[in-house]
Design an enzyme around this catalytic site. Structure first.
Site, short mmCIF file in Angstrom:
data_model
loop_
_atom_site.label_atom_id
_atom_site.label_comp_id
_atom_site.label_asym_id
_atom_site.label_seq_id
_atom_site.Cartn_x
_atom_site.Cartn_y
_atom_site.Cartn_z
N HIS A 53 2.46 -3.52 7.07
CA HIS A 53 1.49 -2.48 6.74
C HIS A 53 1.45 -1.46 7.88
O HIS A 53 2.10 -1.62 8.91
CB HIS A 53 0.09 -3.08 6.58
CG HIS A 53 -0.09 -3.90 5.34
ND1 HIS A 53 -0.82 -3.47 4.26
CD2 HIS A 53 0.37 -5.13 5.00
CE1 HIS A 53 -0.82 -4.40 3.31
NE2 HIS A 53 -0.10 -5.41 3.74
N GLU B 106 0.56 -4.50 11.42
CA GLU B 106 -0.01 -3.16 11.24
C GLU B 106 0.76 -2.26 12.21
O GLU B 106 0.52 -2.29 13.43
CB GLU B 106 -1.51 -3.14 11.54
CG GLU B 106 -2.36 -3.93 10.56
CD GLU B 106 -2.54 -3.25 9.21
OE1 GLU B 106 -2.09 -2.08 9.08
OE2 GLU B 106 -3.12 -3.87 8.30
N HIS C 78 0.86 -1.19 0.00
CA HIS C 78 0.00 0.00 0.00
C HIS C 78 0.90 1.23 0.00
O HIS C 78 1.69 1.45 0.92
CB HIS C 78 -0.93 0.01 1.21
CG HIS C 78 -2.06 -0.95 1.11
ND1 HIS C 78 -2.65 -1.56 2.20
CD2 HIS C 78 -2.73 -1.44 0.02
CE1 HIS C 78 -3.63 -2.35 1.79
NE2 HIS C 78 -3.70 -2.29 0.47
N GLU D 66 1.70 3.93 2.95
CA GLU D 66 2.16 3.42 4.25
C GLU D 66 3.69 3.44 4.30
O GLU D 66 4.36 2.42 4.31
CB GLU D 66 1.58 2.02 4.47
CG GLU D 66 0.06 2.04 4.52
CD GLU D 66 -0.59 0.66 4.52
OE1 GLU D 66 0.13 -0.35 4.69
OE2 GLU D 66 -1.83 0.59 4.35
#
Length: 438
Positions: A301, A376, A177, A180
């Site tokens: 991420h 994350e 992504h 990020e």
């Protein structure tokens, strides 16, 4: 009026893209929203599904402690009225995210000077690639690998760290992504520590495994996030008047079943079909060449302080769920020691929301990798994707601590050693037959 407004915004953005002028986010505000019950979550989900004008940085779900929404200045009053009418508490954590973007001073790496790469700055694609090239020329244990190609023809560049033949593999994937930015720098920091650390356990981990590491698996999108739109997430696939496919919804595992969209205007657009995008398709093909060799797969991420494991289509404890949970929780305990950061461990569906078509589900099921996780990274909704530079090194340090602990705990549970292959194979063969498509 609403449709006309959206068309005008899209036209403005398309003009900016065509001229390569940077998209600005003056007075765009970041909201941290606190739903108290399932009804409030439900109305936020309706807002998410029915309104394209708000950028949901963290989606509403039953397990959500908070929801993050970015709003343009012209839509703030409507958002606040909606939240107040539904008695939903909120705070504005950033009243003007352009001020944070303006402070992001992206560094440039100088070739043939490895010490020039620091861990308090973000770097663009050229700098990361140049640094990887210098590692290959400077270390005999490092070789260049290409994990695939992007839509615009760029290599998905990576490296392999190997201290000899016959070793099991660990694979790291970052930057799928685009916005990020903490993900690629965390992955690069792990590379640096594997090559330079004097810590005994880190040196042992570097020597005991073959490491295949890809800091940026969405190079087109990452470049676009630096040059045009800081908040860009997808790749750069043109679809009519829209651009981009969410590469972490495009893998061939329960594609388009949960947590993704068939609308090309959405950030979670899953594409025309599974593996429709060259990035996900070519990277998966490369990973297939490692099938049977991988003991640990890590995807990076941001944001949310979570360690996720497959699967995203069900909360059922499939495959070796209980072992993976215990290993992950202990590793997150190690992560918390250095800076006090607390992570939650759980499978995708139980820890965040139902979401399918991601890389870790495909890797787990298709390649039958025993241990597969998705980080994350920082933070918890104060800055979101715009993590300040003074948090880069602390983030990377605690993540490195946890990666070493993951390996340590995996071995304690009988994984990641010469004796673990049979156990892992039997677990996977037994448990994966129970995986179903929702």
């Amino acid at each position: 009026m609403g449709e006309m407004k959206i068309l005008v915004i899209k036209f403005i953005l398309l003009v900016a893209f065509a001229s390569s002028e940077k998209v600005r986010f003056d007075n765009y505000s970041l909201y941290k929203i606190f739903p108290k019950n399932e009804h409030q979550i439900s109305v936020l989900q309706e807002l998410r599904n029915n309104e394209d004008k708000y950028d949901f940085w963290k989606d509403p779900a039953v397990v959500s402690e908070y929801v993050s929404i970015l709003s343009s200045p012209q839509d703030k009053s409507q958002l606040e009225s909606f939240l107040n009418q539904n008695n939903i508490d909120f705070v504005i954590t950033q009243p003007n995210i352009q001020k944070i973007i303006d402070k992001e001073n992206v560094a440039t790496y100088t070739r043939n000077n490895l010490r020039n790469m620091t861990w308090t700055r973000y770097y663009d694609m050229d700098s990361i690639n140049s640094w990887l090239d210098d590692l290959v020329s400077s270390y005999s244990v490092v070789t260049a690998v290409v994990g695939g190609r992007s839509l615009e023809g760029r290599d998905i560049k990576g490296i392999k760290i190997s201290h000899g033949s016959g070793r099991r593999a660990i694979v790291l994937e970052g930057g799928i992504h685009a916005r990020e930015w903490i993900s690629p720098t965390a992955v690069c920091y792990i590379i640096d520590q594997l090559l330079t650390s004097s810590d005994r356990e880190t040196r042992a981990a570097a020597a005991d495994f073959d490491w295949y590491i890809f800091p940026v698996t969405n190079p087109d999108g990452y470049i676009f996030s630096h040059e045009v739109n800081r908040m860009w997430r997808k790749n750069r696939r043109p679809i009519g008047n829209n651009y981009g496919v969410d590469l972490n919804r495009n893998w061939n595992n329960n594609w388009l079943v949960h947590g993704s969209s068939s609308n090309p205007a959405r950030d979670d657009y899953a594409g025309l079909g599974p593996f429709s995008e060259p990035e996900s398709r070519s990277l998966s093909s490369y990973l297939l060449t490692l099938q049977g060799k991988i003991d640990l797969y890590l995807s990076f991420h941001s944001f949310g302080h979570l360690l996720l494991l497959p699967f995203g289509n069900t909360t059922e404890p499939l495959a070796n769920y209980h072992d993976a949970m215990n290993i992950g929780r202990r590793a997150m305990g190690a992560l918390s020691v250095r800076h006090g950061t607390k992570y939650v461990t759980g499978n995708i569906a139980e820890a965040i929301y139902l979401a399918t078509g991601g890389s870790i589900d495909w890797v787990k099921e298709q390649l039958q990798v025993p241990l597969v996780y998705c980080y994350e990274l920082r933070d918890n909704g104060t800055y979101g994707f715009l993590l300040p530079e003074n948090q880069i090194l602390p983030n990377n340090e605690e993540v490195m601590d946890s990666v070493i602990e993951l390996i340590h705990q995996a071995k304690r549970f009988g994984y990641m050693s010469s004796a673990s292959g049979l156990k892992a194979s039997l677990l996977m063969l037994t448990a994966l037959v129970s995986i179903y498509v929702c």
